[in-house]
Write an enzyme that holds these catalytic residues in place. Structure first.
Site, PDB file in Angstrom:
ATOM      1  N   TYR A 109       0.858  -1.202   0.000  1.00  0.00           N
ATOM      2  CA  TYR A 109       0.000   0.000   0.000  1.00  0.00           C
ATOM      3  C   TYR A 109       0.884   1.238   0.000  1.00  0.00           C
ATOM      4  CZ  TYR A 109      -3.111   3.721   1.515  1.00  0.00           C
ATOM      5  OH  TYR A 109      -3.808   4.903   1.577  1.00  0.00           O
ATOM      6  N   GLU A 197      -3.731   7.633  -3.998  1.00  0.00           N
ATOM      7  CA  GLU A 197      -3.724   6.335  -3.316  1.00  0.00           C
ATOM      8  C   GLU A 197      -3.438   5.227  -4.316  1.00  0.00           C
ATOM      9  OE1 GLU A 197      -6.252   4.471   0.252  1.00  0.00           O
ATOM     10  OE2 GLU A 197      -7.424   4.686  -1.584  1.00  0.00           O
TER      11      GLU A 197
END
Length: 387
Positions: A109, A197
């Protein structure tokens, strides 16, 4: 402003951030044709809507043949996709993104957002890729690592190296991750993004670091200096009222209640919604007409509120400073007469030219309920809803 995944990946690619090869398609036949131009033995078909949670909702599927690409696209395009972020009605899928299948070694991530308390961007990484970062923060916060980016000098190489080490990467994967992070940081600063993101950020079988998914949000207030970014706006994906408000210089956000709100000043608007909730009511919107709105802008704001069929009453709360109460009153009266208002209208005015404003309202011939304070206004509008 939000954009689609395929648009985000095009921006990333322009800054040297590695992304899978992919193309957007607007019909099943086009999806099959685009897949022919993408090398590989399998493809990923992704619904393009402005909402997360697509994978869990069936909006991301793997195709092993060209015929499967077309079939999946047929089942997506024109249909409503319901995810955890769309609400019960879902969002209509008007296009799909066809992407090459990637052999994945691991999922990570990476995200960048603005920490307003520090006035700096913060880049976060975690080995828990593919999982919602909120869940990671709640259950295993020790697996999230952060660095703050100085607005004057941006992301520094030693910071990028620190994050790559925290992802447990070594050798070529480590070097590729450092390059990825530094390139991504440029995207944030040079496009006026407020959120980037990458989830998941993947390590491929051949040791490359690639953005398998990408989400970018931009600062609406900076779009005047980002014409290329502004041109990516997809009005089909936005609330029609919010878009009209934006085009008219109003700050409006749709909510799920039944009491329309028109207020001047963001803080006062928030306080107004809080007091409505305190009295047991539900605000239908946030609407800040600003400090220097004209009569025409007030009319537009009022019409936007009334265009919401869920609105059963309206509360107007104005504290006149730069925004004069008589200007508000004139705009409300004009809009109410044009729209043939037949729902309760509660008005609380205070400040500059308040007496003139109240006189305009009293002589308008409209059924306007006057309030002496914000608390009084909230009580009256909620009682009208219940009555």
């Amino acid at each position: 402003m939000n954009i689609h995944e395929y648009q985000a990946k095009n921006i990333l690619s322009n800054y040297g951030v590695p992304v899978p090869n992919g193309q957007v398609a607007f019909s099943p036949r086009e999806a099959e044709d685009k897949a022919k131009n993408i090398k590989g033995e399998k493809w990923v078909v992704k619904a393009q809507i402005h909402a997360g949670g697509r994978g869990k909702a069936g909006g991301v599927k793997i195709a092993n043949t060209l015929q499967e690409v077309r079939s999946i696209a047929e089942n997506m395009i024109g249909k409503n996709l319901i995810t955890s972020q769309t609400g019960a009605e879902g969002q209509k899928v008007r296009k799909v993104y066809i992407e090459e299948g990637i052999e994945i070694e691991s999922e990570l991530y990476l995200g960048v957002t603005l920490d307003r308390s520090k006035g700096q961007f913060v880049m976060m990484v975690s080995t828990e890729g593919g999982t919602e970062i909120e869940e990671v923060a709640k259950n295993t916060p020790e697996k999230i690592f952060r660095v703050y980016m100085d607005p004057l000098i941006g992301m520094q190489p030693h910071q990028a190296k620190y994050l790559a080490r925290k992802l447990n990467l070594k050798n070529s994967k480590y070097k590729n991750a450092v390059s990825f992070i530094l390139s991504l940081s440029k995207v944030v600063y040079e496009t006026d993004a407020i959120l980037v993101e990458i989830n998941p950020l993947v390590i491929t079988k051949d040791k490359n670091v690639i953005a398998l998914d990408a989400k970018i949000n931009f600062d609406d207030n900076a779009l005047f200096r980002q014409p290329d970014i502004k041109s990516l706006r997809d009005s089909d994906e936005e609330d029609a009222r919010e878009l009209e408000a934006f085009n008219n210089g109003l700050n409006y956000i749709s909510l799920e209640g039944n009491i329309g709100c028109m207020v001047n000043g963001a803080g006062l608007a928030m306080a107004t919604m809080d007091i409505i909730k305190l009295e047991g009511g539900e605000p239908a919107n946030f609407l800040d007409v600003g400090g220097g709105a004209s009569e025409e802008k007030v009319k537009t704001a009022f019409k936007i509120i009334l265009s919401d069929t869920n609105v059963k009453a309206v509360l107007i709360n104005i504290f006149g400073g730069i925004m004069r109460c008589d200007t508000i009153a004139q705009g409300v009266v004009a809009a109410a007469k044009e729209s043939s208002v037949n729902i309760p209208l509660v008005v609380r005015l205070e400040g500059t030219n308040v007496d003139m404003g109240k006189e305009i309202l009293s002589k308008s011939g409209l059924n306007i309920i006057s309030a002496n304070s914000l608390g009084d206004a909230a009580k009256k509008v909620v009682s009208k809803i219940r009555g």
